[in-house]
Design an enzyme around this catalytic site. Structure first.
Site, PDB file in Angstrom:
ATOM      1  N   LYS A  77      50.671  38.285  38.565  1.00 21.78           N
ATOM      2  CA  LYS A  77      50.452  38.816  37.336  1.00 21.78           C
ATOM      3  C   LYS A  77      50.645  40.500  37.277  1.00 21.78           C
ATOM      4  O   LYS A  77      50.866  40.929  38.443  1.00 21.78           O
ATOM      5  CB  LYS A  77      49.033  38.682  36.678  1.00 21.78           C
ATOM      6  CG  LYS A  77      48.829  37.145  36.266  1.00 21.78           C
ATOM      7  CD  LYS A  77      49.367  36.846  34.849  1.00 21.78           C
ATOM      8  CE  LYS A  77      49.930  35.236  34.919  1.00 21.78           C
ATOM      9  NZ  LYS A  77      48.865  34.313  34.694  1.00 21.78           N
TER      10      LYS A  77
HETATM   11  C1  LIG Z   1      48.013  32.877  34.482  1.00 22.88           C
HETATM   12  C2  LIG Z   1      47.656  32.649  32.992  1.00 22.88           C
HETATM   13  C3  LIG Z   1      46.290  32.153  32.805  1.00 22.88           C
HETATM   14  C4  LIG Z   1      45.594  31.801  33.965  1.00 22.88           C
HETATM   15  O1  LIG Z   1      45.189  32.607  34.938  1.00 22.88           O
HETATM   16  P1  LIG Z   1      44.343  32.406  36.246  1.00 22.88           P
HETATM   17  O2  LIG Z   1      43.993  33.710  36.579  1.00 22.88           O
HETATM   18  O3  LIG Z   1      45.486  31.804  37.149  1.00 22.88           O
HETATM   19  O4  LIG Z   1      43.268  31.216  35.804  1.00 22.88           O
HETATM   20  C5  LIG Z   1      46.033  31.872  31.525  1.00 22.88           C
HETATM   21  N1  LIG Z   1      46.763  31.900  30.540  1.00 22.88           N
HETATM   22  C6  LIG Z   1      48.028  32.387  30.721  1.00 22.88           C
HETATM   23  C7  LIG Z   1      48.948  32.634  29.441  1.00 22.88           C
HETATM   24  C8  LIG Z   1      48.509  32.776  31.957  1.00 22.88           C
HETATM   25  O5  LIG Z   1      49.966  33.052  32.225  1.00 22.88           O
END
Ligand SMILES: *Cc1c(COP(=O)(O)O)cnc(C)c1O
Length: 387
Positions: free
Chosen positions: A187
């Protein structure tokens, strides 16, 4: 095969400050939720502004679960969300015995279609979960107006949207009930695994704090700094184990300080792609409205039929050129569990289906050099020229 090293689809940018802070956390003895988590929460709230509270958790998935629990989602309730998202958005609805109602998205932005939301509302609808796809804000004016009109809660899945603005205001500070950010490895900033729940509602914040740690009224750090006996606590609900570690928060403190710089670099790289790929038989991703920020978590390209190559073939050819690509997302309606348990067929989501068939995400991250980006551009032009 290309002679150069394989360029992965994504890599985090971890600096010496992050490393030193993690080491300091290890040496301090505070490895679970402690002073660094507290500091990260305060820094994060200050970064967003607008008087929000931040609650650090061990993933965005955990944060979304806490958010829905805190706003009172329960068995039989319906929650509207886009089919074009990661499974985490929908699975947390199921955790609470509620019903995820998937709707279609808009062609230009990949974001949830407000008209489709309105059409999906029933007497059992309780909440809307917009996903700011790739880091571009949904039409929050339209969604908030629908929510107000029908008395619905809004929980934003802002896993891609840090930092993103809507009408000049940061996502996380709008008039929604809760916003959840992700610090997963790929991210826009990372703590390895981690997430942040953000709200201006003190009741929701309090509930999330309690439920993130077993439903216990005080966390370990509270008990450490408090005057009352450290051994004493009360369980007031059957909570979860979703707290962030201080080692993760140590990374987060420094990633957050670099976030504006990361965003500038991501935006600049997106503009380089916009220019270099403009003449190809592809549809390039939408930018933010003038004056707004796009977090540029992803750079989703759509291959037009004129390109003469399928998305799957394109990814194979790019890999042969030494470039890693990905697909965002395989929509929920194509996954066996969601398809079968919610009776979904592609005809219900014509836009999401077409986007999925055409979409390829090309590498865009701050550790890429100009030369790396040039390689990606050359590879794309070569693959599309040779079909
Ligand atoms: C990455 C992601 C999540 C989950 O994030 P985590 O921190 O891995 O639990 C939720 N929604 C979307 C759209 C994502 O891309």
């Amino acid at each position: 095969m290309n002679e150069e090293k394989f360029l992965p689809f994504a890599l985090p940018e971890i600096g010496e400050e992050e490393i030193q802070e993690v080491v300091a956390s290890l040496r301090s003895g505070w490895v679970t939720t402690g002073p660094r988590t507290r500091q990260f929460e305060q820094d994060f709230a200050a970064f967003l502004g607008g008087g929000v509270e931040s609650i650090a958790v061990n993933s965005a998935t955990a944060g979304l679960h806490l958010a829905l629990e805190a706003i009172g989602i329960g068995p039989g309730d319906e929650v509207i969300l886009p089919s074009y998202t990661f499974t985490a958005t929908a699975e947390v609805v199921r955790y609470l015995g509620a019903i995820p109602v998937m709707v279609d998205v808009l062609d230009h932005t990949f974001n949830i279609d407000p008209l489709a939301v309105e059409a999906a509302i029933t007497p059992r609808t309780r909440a809307i979960m917009p996903v700011h796809f790739a880091g571009l804000s949904c039409d929050m004016d339209a969604l908030l107006a629908i929510a107000r009109r029908h008395g619905l809660k809004v929980v934003e899945d802002a896993a891609h949207a840090l930092p993103t603005t809507w009408a000049g205001r940061k996502i996380g500070t709008l008039e929604t009930d809760v916003t959840v950010f992700s610090f997963y490895a790929n991210k826009t900033m990372t703590t390895g695994e981690g997430g942040m729940v953000v709200t201006r509602n003190p009741e929701i914040a309090k509930r999330c704090r309690v439920m993130r740690l077993h439903g216990i009224s005080r966390d370990a750090f509270d008990r450490y700094v408090s005057k009352s006996p450290a051994w004493f606590y009360e369980v007031i609900a059957p909570g979860y184990k979703y707290n962030m570690t201080d080692m993760a928060a140590a990374m987060g403190i420094h990633q957050l300080r670099r976030l504006d710089g990361f965003q500038l670099k991501r935006e600049a790289m997106a503009r380089v792609y916009d220019k270099a790929l403009l003449d190809l038989p592809v549809i390039l991703p939408a930018g933010a409205p003038t004056g707004d920020l796009h977090a540029r978590h992803l750079y989703p390209v759509r291959l037009l039929p004129e390109a003469g190559i399928s998305r799957d073939e394109f990814i194979v050819k790019m890999s042969e050129q030494g470039i890693g690509c990905s697909v965002h997302f395989i929509p929920l309606h194509l996954h066996p569990y969601w398809r079968d348990s919610c009776d979904l067929v592609p005809e219900m989501f014509p836009v999401a289906q077409r986007l999925f068939e055409q979409e390829v995400s090309i590498p865009l991250y701050t550790r890429m050099s100009d030369a790396d980006q040039h390689r990606v551009i050359v590879a794309i032009r070569q693959v599309l020229a040779n079909v």
